[in-house]
Design a protein around this motif. Sequence first.
Motif, PDB file in Angstrom:
ATOM      1  N   VAL A 132       0.844  -1.192   0.000  1.00  0.00           N
ATOM      2  CA  VAL A 132       0.000   0.000   0.000  1.00  0.00           C
ATOM      3  C   VAL A 132       0.881   1.245   0.000  1.00  0.00           C
ATOM      4  O   VAL A 132       1.857   1.337   0.757  1.00  0.00           O
ATOM      5  N   HIS A 134       1.341   4.509   1.361  1.00  0.00           N
ATOM      6  CA  HIS A 134       0.833   5.318   2.471  1.00  0.00           C
ATOM      7  C   HIS A 134       1.250   6.785   2.356  1.00  0.00           C
ATOM      8  O   HIS A 134       0.918   7.580   3.231  1.00  0.00           O
ATOM      9  N   HIS A 144      -6.626   5.023   0.752  1.00  0.00           N
ATOM     10  CA  HIS A 144      -6.948   3.624   1.053  1.00  0.00           C
ATOM     11  C   HIS A 144      -8.045   3.612   2.106  1.00  0.00           C
ATOM     12  O   HIS A 144      -8.475   4.661   2.582  1.00  0.00           O
ATOM     13  N   ARG A 145      -8.481   2.431   2.499  1.00  0.00           N
ATOM     14  CA  ARG A 145      -9.543   2.306   3.492  1.00  0.00           C
ATOM     15  C   ARG A 145      -8.983   1.780   4.807  1.00  0.00           C
ATOM     16  O   ARG A 145      -7.956   1.083   4.828  1.00  0.00           O
ATOM     17  N   ALA A 164     -12.785   5.617   4.168  1.00  0.00           N
ATOM     18  CA  ALA A 164     -11.765   5.934   3.167  1.00  0.00           C
ATOM     19  C   ALA A 164     -11.000   7.145   3.685  1.00  0.00           C
ATOM     20  O   ALA A 164     -11.605   8.137   4.103  1.00  0.00           O
ATOM     21  N   SER A 167      -3.696  10.005   3.007  1.00  0.00           N
ATOM     22  CA  SER A 167      -2.517   9.388   3.614  1.00  0.00           C
ATOM     23  C   SER A 167      -1.249  10.103   3.170  1.00  0.00           C
ATOM     24  O   SER A 167      -1.029  10.296   1.973  1.00  0.00           O
ATOM     25  N   SER A 186      -5.319  -0.279   8.455  1.00  0.00           N
ATOM     26  CA  SER A 186      -5.491  -0.314   7.011  1.00  0.00           C
ATOM     27  C   SER A 186      -6.062  -1.669   6.622  1.00  0.00           C
ATOM     28  O   SER A 186      -5.583  -2.715   7.083  1.00  0.00           O
ATOM     29  N   GLU A 188      -5.888  -3.234   3.886  1.00  0.00           N
ATOM     30  CA  GLU A 188      -5.077  -4.014   2.955  1.00  0.00           C
ATOM     31  C   GLU A 188      -3.809  -4.604   3.568  1.00  0.00           C
ATOM     32  O   GLU A 188      -3.407  -5.703   3.216  1.00  0.00           O
TER      33      GLU A 188
END
Length: 256
Positions: A132, A134, A144-145, A164, A167, A186, A188
């Motif tokens: 991800v 960030h 991202h979520r 959501a 970042s 996060s 993911e």
Amino acid sequence: MKAPRIAIPEPTLNDTEYNERSWPQYAQAVEASGGIAVKIPLSALPAEVARLASSCEGVLLPGSGADVDPEKYGQERIPECGKADPAREAVDELLMQDAANLHKPIFGICYGLQTWNVWRGGSLMQHLQTGVNHAPGRTIVEAHRVSITEGSQLAGLAADGELAVNSSHHQAIDRPGDGLRVVARSTEDGVIEAVEGTGDQFVVAVQWHPERSFADDPASKALFDNFVQAAATWQPRPIRESVPESVAMESAQETK
């Protein structure tokens, strides 16, 4: 109800452009929620910082372009770790001590989450390496979520348990500090995205930047509203609560 005064330190000592861009966003969000933003200069002497802190009912720890000195959490600096800002760390420590002593509400954002976590004895990952991104920057509204822990203060911000978020960070909490519980990760890669206090003091800290999305995102607005409301209703702890009960009883016996 009297508008609470919120102490907000300057984000950095030497990056004027960063300060001029970012500090007003925190101040505007606080003031739109009913508070009074009080700038804490990083060049101020400790006595002046203490005077300003004593006039405030809450502390907002903002983001920064610096990284917390890894020596503070027992690690050697790796090449990817950015420079520290000793002046910011010193002012933060004075504000955090004041807030901790008097149970003032604290709201940490990005670097503010990290500095609070380290001050509470936690540690950081000096450089994230996951799938991800960030650190896409302030122009990306939804990077991202994050999943929110049920029953937390943040849970009320997300109907389906997720948010959501934007970042702009390359570090994150590794080990949570004393009195902190993880309330968002996060979705993911599991990176810690928010913590809350476990006691009766209002402590909320998030890894994203709600001040950037305050005007358009209800969850971001709610974060500031909740913090300012907590500051508006804050009352100093009675002295008896800061003294162990056994000591208080001994003192009372001696005065008879």
